[in-house]
Each structure stands twice: as structure tokens, then as C-alpha cells.
Enzyme design. Sequence first.
Site, short mmCIF file in Angstrom:
data_model
loop_
_atom_site.label_atom_id
_atom_site.label_comp_id
_atom_site.label_asym_id
_atom_site.label_seq_id
_atom_site.Cartn_x
_atom_site.Cartn_y
_atom_site.Cartn_z
N ASP A 127 34.75 -107.87 8.40
CA ASP A 127 35.21 -107.86 7.00
C ASP A 127 34.10 -108.19 6.01
O ASP A 127 34.31 -108.20 4.80
CB ASP A 127 36.39 -108.83 6.82
CG ASP A 127 36.03 -110.27 7.16
OD1 ASP A 127 34.83 -110.56 7.40
OD2 ASP A 127 36.94 -111.12 7.20
N ARG A 185 13.12 -110.43 12.94
CA ARG A 185 13.66 -110.92 14.21
C ARG A 185 13.08 -110.09 15.36
O ARG A 185 12.57 -108.98 15.12
CB ARG A 185 15.19 -110.71 14.22
CG ARG A 185 15.89 -111.28 13.02
CD ARG A 185 17.15 -110.47 12.69
NE ARG A 185 17.74 -110.90 11.42
CZ ARG A 185 18.75 -111.76 11.32
NH1 ARG A 185 19.32 -112.25 12.40
NH2 ARG A 185 19.20 -112.12 10.14
N ASP A 254 18.65 -110.78 18.30
CA ASP A 254 18.75 -110.65 16.84
C ASP A 254 18.79 -112.02 16.18
O ASP A 254 18.70 -112.13 14.96
CB ASP A 254 19.97 -109.82 16.44
CG ASP A 254 21.25 -110.31 17.10
OD1 ASP A 254 21.29 -110.35 18.34
OD2 ASP A 254 22.20 -110.67 16.39
N ASN A 255 18.91 -113.07 16.97
CA ASN A 255 18.91 -114.43 16.41
C ASN A 255 17.62 -115.17 16.78
O ASN A 255 17.60 -116.41 16.80
CB ASN A 255 20.13 -115.21 16.90
CG ASN A 255 21.43 -114.67 16.29
OD1 ASN A 255 21.41 -114.04 15.23
ND2 ASN A 255 22.54 -114.92 16.95
P1 AMP Z 1 25.82 -113.28 14.30
O1 AMP Z 1 26.66 -113.59 15.49
O2 AMP Z 1 26.23 -114.01 13.05
O3 AMP Z 1 24.36 -113.41 14.57
O4 AMP Z 1 26.12 -111.75 13.96
C1 AMP Z 1 25.94 -110.69 14.86
C2 AMP Z 1 26.18 -109.37 14.16
O5 AMP Z 1 27.52 -109.26 13.69
C3 AMP Z 1 25.33 -109.15 12.93
O6 AMP Z 1 25.03 -107.78 12.87
C4 AMP Z 1 26.25 -109.57 11.80
O7 AMP Z 1 25.89 -108.99 10.58
C5 AMP Z 1 27.58 -109.06 12.30
N1 AMP Z 1 28.72 -109.82 11.73
C6 AMP Z 1 29.13 -111.06 12.07
N2 AMP Z 1 30.23 -111.41 11.38
C7 AMP Z 1 30.53 -110.35 10.57
C8 AMP Z 1 31.57 -110.08 9.61
N3 AMP Z 1 32.52 -110.98 9.33
N4 AMP Z 1 31.54 -108.89 8.99
C9 AMP Z 1 30.60 -107.97 9.25
N5 AMP Z 1 29.62 -108.16 10.15
C10 AMP Z 1 29.57 -109.34 10.80
MG MG Z 2 22.70 -113.27 13.65
#
Ligand code: AMP
Ligand code: MG
Length: 488
Positions: A127, A185, A254-255
Site C-alpha cells: 500500500d 545497497r 537490499d538491506n
Molecule cells: P523492507 O522489508 O522494508 O526492506 O522492504 C522490502 C521491499 O518491500 C522493498 O522493496 C520495499 O519498498 C517493499 N515494501 C515494504 N513495505 C511496503 C509497503 N507497505 N508498500 C509498498 N512496498 C513495500
Molecule cells: Mg529494505
Amino acid sequence: MSTARVLTIALDDQFARAVPELAVPWHAEPAPEPTLLVLNEPLATGLGLEVDQLRGPDGLGLLTGTLVPPDARPVAQAYAGHQFGGFSPRLGDGRALLLGELRDRDGRVRDLHLKGSGRTPFARGGDGLAAVGPMLREYVVSEAMHALGIPTTRALAVVATGRGVRRETVLPGAVLARVASSHLRVGSFQFVAAQGDVELTRRLADLAIERHYPEAATADAPYLALYDAVVAAQARLVAQWMLVGFVHGVLNTDNVTISGETIDYGPCAFMEAFDPATVYSSIDESGRYAYGNQPGITQWNLARLAEALLPLLGDDQDGAVEAATASLSAFGHHYNAAWLSGIRAKLGLPADLDDEVAAPLVEDLVALMRAGRVDLTTFYRALGRAARGDAEPVRGLVLDLADLDAWLERWRALGPDADAMDRVNPVYLPRNHLVEEALAAATGGDLGPVERLLEAVRSPYDERPGLEAYAAPAPDDFGAGYQTFCGT
Ligand code: AMP
Ligand code: MG
């Protein structure tokens, strides 16, 4: 999106210019009723931003991305990533925007980035939004990490948007404004490598060198020097996490930053009972990102970086693989050196003590801590008391007193420096139960607990009366099964 008339902040678009293939021009969603929850005033000042202006309507516009300076070119960044071992060629900022770069008062280039600012072309099923609780978690934990001297992205502000976010229930939404030395990253390099575009990989590597490792530019083999530098920075970073018991939770590629800063505080936590198998993330069923696996996983992630950089690392494939393998094998050396030097400091050992004496002492201590499942933070501070002659606090923390007493005798014979220990062993960390309590209160509208927790963790080494509750491990009923959820 409108542009500000009053805000005077100058935002560069260096990333978008250098690698337009990785930058999708985008804009934030409107925030119906923006309310500033926390503002990092010292950080704002260091960035040359006016605190009063940030608190006003234009500032809230900037901090939610809805009102940006005329020359700004906000973008969603593309990246790929190995998530729990599986490769996704297209992740990217699904709910984040890079507003642009600015120069801080020390002349350093800093990304100004938003998280929770709405859907982007990378949002897939998401979202694009973020809830108040998780954004405040990132704010509190990254401030604590910074105060501990651990490289990290910084939180500038959290602004509640006035919009509800649907998770298990409907939660108040928020945008986090974050500052980083960059958002490059390992996954950024994997994205370009997956396109098979060597020229683009080279441009991205040149940007990384310029932003983070300018000395690599003049090395005999600049891209290998870049890789060496990232390996060393990540090894030092993960050693620092291990020393304080930090569990990142989602060490996907990616982190993992090129700068060596900690990034993306999702289901992260500080370990209480010492156990290498500790996992907090509810989605990490196999324990891939457990506390004790973090060095090995970081090295694995760096091997993925080497693969992405390979065309730049040598004239032919075999030579490049050989060079990258040699570079990566230095990870263990960097990690061990950083870890041993950190733990020597935590034990107050004299600088001229031979590593041959220190290393077995440290090994035996780790075995003791592991057997006793001790709380690292309490344990090291109690050792400081033992260095001053009062061993009872530390004796109260372990079961096997004979082993501990024998170890204490060996250690005390070396003349540990208690004051030096207190300067590196934190008293206050954002312990999991405190974070949860504070986030629950903030979600209900009471920011007091978050503010008090921030105050405690911002001076982690300086024990103050009245803050005892911030130094104590979780009460038994908080549960050993503590998990944080990726519904971030
Ligand atoms: P993260 O786990 O926060 O490192 O996110 C992993 C991936 O999921 C990244 O590409 C984020 O941009 C995407 N992502 C995480 N939460 C959302 C969200 N609520 N809406 C859109 N993309 C998300
Ligand atoms: Mg991330």
C-alpha cells in the site's frame, strides 16, 4: 506535489543524474492532516536546516514529501535483492522516495529520504504506507545505534499523516524522514548486474567511490579497492552489532549498504538472554538471520556483491573471480580484529596485553555467557563493578560460580580499567519491552514514553538516577518468545 515558496533548502539530484536508469521520478501522496511526532533537532541543525521552519507548514510539507523545493527531483530508487536466499531482480522503493542530497555543516553529502510516502511503481502489492509504531521504532533504535557509535542511517523526523493504514487493524499512518550517507545497497549493484549493462555497473561503482571511498579512485585497481573497502566496512559493522547483541532481523542484500551503515530497522531487536540462535523476526522461520549467523550471512551477502561487480574486477572472468575471492576472504580477518578489539575494550584490558593472552580469556568468557544465558548489557556493566572490587553483582547473573570465579581471578590479575569499561559498556539500550510499551503508547497518542526512552538511550554510557527501569531486562512475563513483525 507543490513546490515551496518559503523553504530555502537546496536539494541536489546527484543520484538521479549519475544513474537515471535507477531513478524513477515520483512524488509523495498527500498527507491529509500532518502532525509532527518527533523531530531530531541536533541532526536538523547539523544539516543546516532551520528547526522552526521544519516545525511549520512548509517543513511538514518537506518531511512528508508533499511540498518540495523548486529544484528538487524526488525519485524512487530501483534495486534488486536476495530475500531469505531467493533472488528478486526488481524490488526498489515501494513506499519510499529519495528527495535528494544535501550537504551537512561538515560538507558531507547526505541523502534525504522518506519512508511511508505512498505507492510507487515498485510497490507491487503493497500500500506504500507505514504506521506510526514501526516508523518510531526506526527512529528510536537508529538514534540508540548512533549514540553507541555504530554506523547507521539517522532519523530526522516522524510525521503522522492523519491517514489510517490497514494492517491487522487500522493504524495511524506516518512518514519517516531519514538521512543517510547514501542509500546504495548491495541490491543496487545486483539490479544493474541483472541488466547485464557493464557501463551502468561502472557508473554506479564510480558513484559509490565518490560518495564513500574516494581513496579507491586512485588505487591501482579502483573497483577492487571499492570492494575491499565495502568488505572491511561491513565486517566492522557486524562486529559492532555482535558486541551489543543487536539482531538486525532481515539481512537481505537490499538491506546491506555500500557505506557500511546499518539500514532498515524492521523486525530488529537487542538480545537479552545470550544465545546465538536468537531470532526475533516472525518471518525468519529457519533462523537464517539469527544473532550468531550475522557475520556469516554478511559475508554471503558480500559474495553477491562480488558477483555483481565481477565485470569490473578483472580482465577475464577467472582473474576477476580469483581477485574477488581473495578480497572476500579478508572479511574474517577484519571481523575478528574489530570484534576482538571491541571486546578487549569492554573488558577494560590493557592496550599492551598480547592478543595471545586476550583471545583465550575472551573465548572462555563467551562460553560462560552462553552457558549462563546472561543479559550482555547487564553483565558487562556488572563486570565493571567487579573490576572495582565488588564481584557480587556479576556473580548474581550466572549459575556456575566456580567457573566464573576462576575466570574473574584470571581477568582481574590483568588489572582491568573499570572507568574505561564504563565508557564503552552501555547501561541503556532500547530494550524490546521498553520499545513495545513506548510504541503502543505513541500509537494511542501519548508520546511521553518514546521521548523518555529516547532521552535514556541517547546517553547510553552515563548512568543516571531515576532511569533504573531503562537498565533492567524484560520482566519474566514479557516472554522469551518475543517477536517483531514485518507488517512494517
Ligand atoms: P523492507 O522489508 O522494508 O526492506 O522492504 C522490502 C521491499 O518491500 C522493498 O522493496 C520495499 O519498498 C517493499 N515494501 C515494504 N513495505 C511496503 C509497503 N507497505 N508498500 C509498498 N512496498 C513495500
Ligand atoms: Mg529494505
